[in-house]
Design a protein around this motif. Structure first.
Motif, PDB file in Angstrom:
ATOM      1  N   GLY A  50       0.840  -1.189   0.000  1.00 25.14           N
ATOM      2  CA  GLY A  50       0.000   0.000   0.000  1.00 25.14           C
ATOM      3  C   GLY A  50       0.874   1.238   0.000  1.00 25.14           C
ATOM      4  N   PHE A  51       0.333   2.333  -0.515  1.00 25.44           N
ATOM      5  CA  PHE A  51       1.055   3.589  -0.599  1.00 25.44           C
ATOM      6  C   PHE A  51       0.130   4.683  -0.073  1.00 25.44           C
ATOM      7  CE2 PHE A  51       2.211   0.573  -3.811  1.00 25.44           C
ATOM      8  CZ  PHE A  51       3.563   0.405  -3.536  1.00 25.44           C
ATOM      9  N   ARG A  52       0.506   5.244   1.097  1.00 27.19           N
ATOM     10  CA  ARG A  52      -0.341   6.206   1.795  1.00 27.19           C
ATOM     11  C   ARG A  52       0.171   7.619   1.580  1.00 27.19           C
ATOM     12  NH1 ARG A  52      -0.812   8.763   6.925  1.00 27.19           N
ATOM     13  NH2 ARG A  52       1.310   8.095   7.388  1.00 27.19           N
ATOM     14  N   ARG A  53      -0.750   8.512   1.243  1.00 26.56           N
ATOM     15  CA  ARG A  53      -0.380   9.909   0.998  1.00 26.56           C
ATOM     16  C   ARG A  53       0.038  10.582   2.305  1.00 26.56           C
ATOM     17  NH1 ARG A  53      -1.580  12.255  -3.376  1.00 26.56           N
ATOM     18  NH2 ARG A  53      -3.463  11.029  -3.700  1.00 26.56           N
ATOM     19  N   ASP A  54       1.222  11.176   2.273  1.00 28.61           N
ATOM     20  CA  ASP A  54       1.737  12.001   3.360  1.00 28.61           C
ATOM     21  C   ASP A  54       2.512  13.117   2.690  1.00 28.61           C
ATOM     22  OD1 ASP A  54       3.063  13.260   5.414  1.00 28.61           O
ATOM     23  OD2 ASP A  54       3.919  11.437   6.267  1.00 28.61           O
ATOM     24  N   VAL A  55       1.899  14.295   2.594  1.00 28.30           N
ATOM     25  CA  VAL A  55       2.530  15.390   1.865  1.00 28.30           C
ATOM     26  C   VAL A  55       3.833  15.841   2.513  1.00 28.30           C
ATOM     27  CG1 VAL A  55       0.387  16.205   0.799  1.00 28.30           C
ATOM     28  CG2 VAL A  55       1.092  17.104   3.035  1.00 28.30           C
ATOM     29  N   ASN A  56       4.057  15.470   3.754  1.00 35.37           N
ATOM     30  CA  ASN A  56       5.296  15.822   4.453  1.00 35.37           C
ATOM     31  C   ASN A  56       6.269  14.650   4.537  1.00 35.37           C
ATOM     32  OD1 ASN A  56       4.436  18.509   5.062  1.00 35.37           O
ATOM     33  ND2 ASN A  56       3.111  17.642   6.634  1.00 35.37           N
ATOM     34  N   ALA A  57       6.053  13.612   3.746  1.00 36.80           N
ATOM     35  CA  ALA A  57       6.913  12.425   3.799  1.00 36.80           C
ATOM     36  C   ALA A  57       8.346  12.806   3.461  1.00 36.80           C
ATOM     37  CB  ALA A  57       6.406  11.356   2.835  1.00 36.80           C
ATOM     38  N   THR A  58       9.268  12.310   4.268  1.00 40.76           N
ATOM     39  CA  THR A  58      10.691  12.521   4.040  1.00 40.76           C
ATOM     40  C   THR A  58      11.320  11.179   3.754  1.00 40.76           C
ATOM     41  OG1 THR A  58      10.693  14.349   5.605  1.00 40.76           O
ATOM     42  CG2 THR A  58      12.821  13.401   5.044  1.00 40.76           C
ATOM     43  N   PRO A  59      11.954  11.013   2.597  1.00 39.64           N
ATOM     44  CA  PRO A  59      12.555   9.714   2.311  1.00 39.64           C
ATOM     45  C   PRO A  59      13.681   9.391   3.285  1.00 39.64           C
ATOM     46  CG  PRO A  59      12.838  11.230   0.449  1.00 39.64           C
ATOM     47  CD  PRO A  59      12.125  11.960   1.535  1.00 39.64           C
ATOM     48  N   PRO A  60      13.861   8.131   3.600  1.00 40.51           N
ATOM     49  CA  PRO A  60      14.978   7.760   4.459  1.00 40.51           C
ATOM     50  C   PRO A  60      16.297   8.076   3.771  1.00 40.51           C
ATOM     51  CG  PRO A  60      13.909   5.816   3.571  1.00 40.51           C
ATOM     52  CD  PRO A  60      13.088   6.992   3.151  1.00 40.51           C
ATOM     53  N   SER A  61      17.335   8.265   4.569  1.00 39.90           N
ATOM     54  CA  SER A  61      18.633   8.629   4.009  1.00 39.90           C
ATOM     55  C   SER A  61      19.590   7.452   3.980  1.00 39.90           C
ATOM     56  CB  SER A  61      19.252   9.755   4.835  1.00 39.90           C
ATOM     57  OG  SER A  61      19.440   9.334   6.166  1.00 39.90           O
ATOM     58  N   TRP A  62      19.110   6.251   4.281  1.00 48.13           N
ATOM     59  CA  TRP A  62      19.982   5.088   4.335  1.00 48.13           C
ATOM     60  C   TRP A  62      20.812   5.004   3.070  1.00 48.13           C
ATOM     61  CZ3 TRP A  62      20.802   0.696   1.537  1.00 48.13           C
ATOM     62  CH2 TRP A  62      21.517  -0.304   2.162  1.00 48.13           C
ATOM     63  N   PRO A  63      22.076   4.729   3.125  1.00 52.59           N
ATOM     64  CA  PRO A  63      22.826   4.250   4.289  1.00 52.59           C
ATOM     65  C   PRO A  63      23.438   5.353   5.145  1.00 52.59           C
ATOM     66  CG  PRO A  63      24.188   4.064   2.349  1.00 52.59           C
ATOM     67  CD  PRO A  63      22.852   4.626   1.907  1.00 52.59           C
ATOM     68  N   ARG A  64      23.145   6.612   4.874  1.00 47.67           N
ATOM     69  CA  ARG A  64      23.663   7.692   5.719  1.00 47.67           C
ATOM     70  C   ARG A  64      22.917   7.690   7.044  1.00 47.67           C
ATOM     71  NH1 ARG A  64      22.326   9.851   1.050  1.00 47.67           N
ATOM     72  NH2 ARG A  64      20.794  11.220   1.980  1.00 47.67           N
TER      73      ARG A  64
END
Length: 130
Positions: A50-64
């Protein structure tokens, strides 16, 4: 009868329709449900995402280390090079392109919204000859 009959992995993202389309193509699946804030798909092998809308979503920075991994998906493939071409052709990006040491070869990528996932080579099932 079990209380819970199935599960769905849900990823937060700003544009669920676009991210669902990426995974439908990658997993040769189909969209099964959609609302204003959630799109669900089923992969050819039955995996549900599933893909849920979150206008403030921040992608993870992995591997940082600045941001946690948040979630991680692994997909088994028979040919890493072919799978990588498909991922990149659909808009995914390599995170690391070297093969991991150990019994399984794997490569890390991020989807168009920045979620990380791994393509892992399916180990051979046939016994060694000779």
């Amino acid at each position: 009868m079990p209380l819970v009959t199935t599960g769905v992995v849900v990823l937060d993202c700003a544009e669920p329709e676009k991210l669902a389309a990426f995974y439908v193509e990658l997993l040769e699946g189909e969209q099964t449900d959609a609302s204003a804030n959630l799109v669900e798909i089923r992969a050819a092998d039955g995996l549900r995402l599933g893909f849920r809308r979150d206008v403030n979503a921040t992608p993870p920075s992995w591997p940082r280390p600045e941001n946690s991994l948040q979630a991680h998906l692994e997909f088994l493939v028979e040919d890493l090079d072919d799978a990588e071409r498909r991922v990149v052709g659909l808009g995914g990006r390599p995170i690391e392109t070297r093969d991991a040491a150990g019994p399984y070869e794997e490569r890390g990528y991020s989807d168009p919204a920045g979620h990380s996932f791994t393509l892992r080579l399916v180990p051979p099932t046939a016994p060694k000859q000779g």
